[in-house]
Design an enzyme around this catalytic site. Structure first.
Site, PDB file in Angstrom:
ATOM      1  N   GLU A   1      -6.001  -1.283   7.070  1.00 38.20           N
ATOM      2  CA  GLU A   1      -4.772  -1.918   7.183  1.00 38.20           C
ATOM      3  C   GLU A   1      -3.782  -1.282   8.206  1.00 38.20           C
ATOM      4  OE1 GLU A   1      -3.062  -3.721   3.587  1.00 38.20           O
ATOM      5  OE2 GLU A   1      -4.756  -2.906   2.477  1.00 38.20           O
TER       6      GLU A   1
ATOM      7  N   LYS B   1      -3.253 -15.656   3.694  1.00 39.39           N
ATOM      8  CA  LYS B   1      -2.126 -16.304   2.727  1.00 39.39           C
ATOM      9  C   LYS B   1      -1.341 -17.337   2.766  1.00 39.39           C
ATOM     10  CE  LYS B   1      -1.643 -11.489   0.524  1.00 39.39           C
ATOM     11  NZ  LYS B   1      -0.660 -10.330   0.133  1.00 39.39           N
TER      12      LYS B   1
ATOM     13  N   HIS C   1     -30.688   5.459  -2.682  1.00 39.28           N
ATOM     14  CA  HIS C   1     -31.862   4.736  -2.830  1.00 39.28           C
ATOM     15  C   HIS C   1     -32.155   3.672  -1.924  1.00 39.28           C
ATOM     16  CE1 HIS C   1     -32.908   6.449  -6.998  1.00 39.28           C
ATOM     17  NE2 HIS C   1     -31.552   6.771  -6.773  1.00 39.28           N
TER      18      HIS C   1
ATOM     19  N   ARG D   1       0.735  -1.137   0.018  1.00 34.86           N
ATOM     20  CA  ARG D   1       0.004  -0.115   0.010  1.00 34.86           C
ATOM     21  C   ARG D   1       0.944   1.350  -0.066  1.00 34.86           C
ATOM     22  NH1 ARG D   1      -0.183  -2.705   4.485  1.00 34.86           N
ATOM     23  NH2 ARG D   1       0.363  -1.822   6.581  1.00 34.86           N
TER      24      ARG D   1
END
Ligand code: G6Q
Length: 299
Positions: free
Chosen positions: A200, A295, A216, A133
């Site tokens: 994160e 992972k 909506h 990131r």
């Protein structure tokens, strides 16, 4: 990670990327020519590159439909694919890229290395950072230069991403309250990136609502604090929707120019603010133990 955010401008790619006009992969010829549909595959901190390109292409009317792919499965037809993975080892991204190649679609990789860099397809290698990131400037600008080369799109390469302490403080306050982040479709990618950084770095769970659809449904149930995102660059219809939301429910409004410089400057502040929130909560902003564990557990 804080240093990475503070030095983001150093990682902007400022010159053209080197790409062939065509290449061979497993005995088949792939041509890197403009296609009506651009698929951008990637997950998490790398996937945001696709989200932001979708926002930018919408706002500036770029000559392709940007389709974000965040899955193993890829069922798209004609087009061109950018496969973005910081590590180069993200299974969803690699699987989607392989599926596109099987369909005869040209794929370009953007990565620091890993399996993606070894596939034998055109690859733009970007410098490493403390976390995927935190490598947004190099991954996003690598993707943009690729689009310049193939489609001739124009974008700004900012000379600096100036830091404003007051904006960072305002973001600390706003995001620390776990808001609903409300943004129009033209800023959806930016809104998700803000959420992901809060997830994160700060280990918080704000949510995202996208306008006009949220007018909506969500609007009737809304109860918590609101962080609203708008921009001088988006269509008037979208600006009006954001304004009406805040008129009805109140909320903190953040105005972000939808240029590369505007987006990265804002996201640099979001990065710094979410690190500050983490530190104030006694949490390590860099570590993402659940993501790592997931992972590890994958087959
Ligand atoms: C970001 C996180 C995470 C990561 C994805 C995909 O900092 O570590 O969101 O980006 O899990 O991994 P790659 O970026 O390596 O493809």
């Amino acid at each position: 990670v804080l240093d990475d955010y503070l030095n983001w401008e150093r990682y902007l790619i400022r010159s053209e990327v080197d790409l062939p006009e065509e290449y061979q992969y497993q005995g088949r010829l792939y041509r890197l020519a403009p296609a009506d549909r651009l698929y951008i595959a990637g997950m998490g901190g790398s996937g945001v590159v696709g989200d932001l390109i979708r926002d930018l292409s919408f706002v500036w009317g770029w000559p392709f439909e940007a389709v974000v792919v965040k899955d193993y499965f890829f069922r798209g037809g004609d087009g061109l694919m950018l496969a973005v993975s910081y590590s180069g080892n993200t299974v969803e991204t690699i699987t989607a890229a392989a599926a596109a190649l099987r369909r005869g679609m040209p794929v370009i990789a953007i990565t620091t290395g890993g399996k993606l860099a070894e596939m034998g397809i055109p690859t733009i290698k970007v410098p490493k950072a403390s976390a995927p990131r935190a490598a947004l400037p190099q991954m996003l600008t690598a993707a943009l230069w690729t689009l310049r080369k193939i489609y001739g799109v124009n974008f700004d390469t900012p000379s600096s991403l100036p830091y404003d302490e007051r904006l960072a403080d305002r973001l600390v306050k706003t995001l620390g309250a776990r808001p609903t982040i409300v943004a129009p479709v033209s800023m959806q990618g930016l809104a998700y990136r803000v959420k992901n950084e809060a997830n994160e770095n700060a280990k918080l769970d704000p949510s995202v609502e996208v306008l006009p659809e949220a007018h909506h449904n969500w609007i009737e149930g809304a109860s918590g604090p609101i962080m609203a995102m708008t921009s001088p660059d988006i269509p008037a219809e979208h600006r009006t929707r954001v304004r009406l939301t805040v008129d009805l429910l109140s909320g903190e409004v953040f105005e972000v120019p939808m240029t590369v410089g505007g987006i990265l400057t804002f996201l640099k502040h979001v990065g710094i603010a979410t690190v500050k929130i983490a530190l104030a909560r006694g949490i390590d902003p860099l570590k993402t133990p659940r993501i790592d564990e997931l992972k590890r557990r994958l087959p």
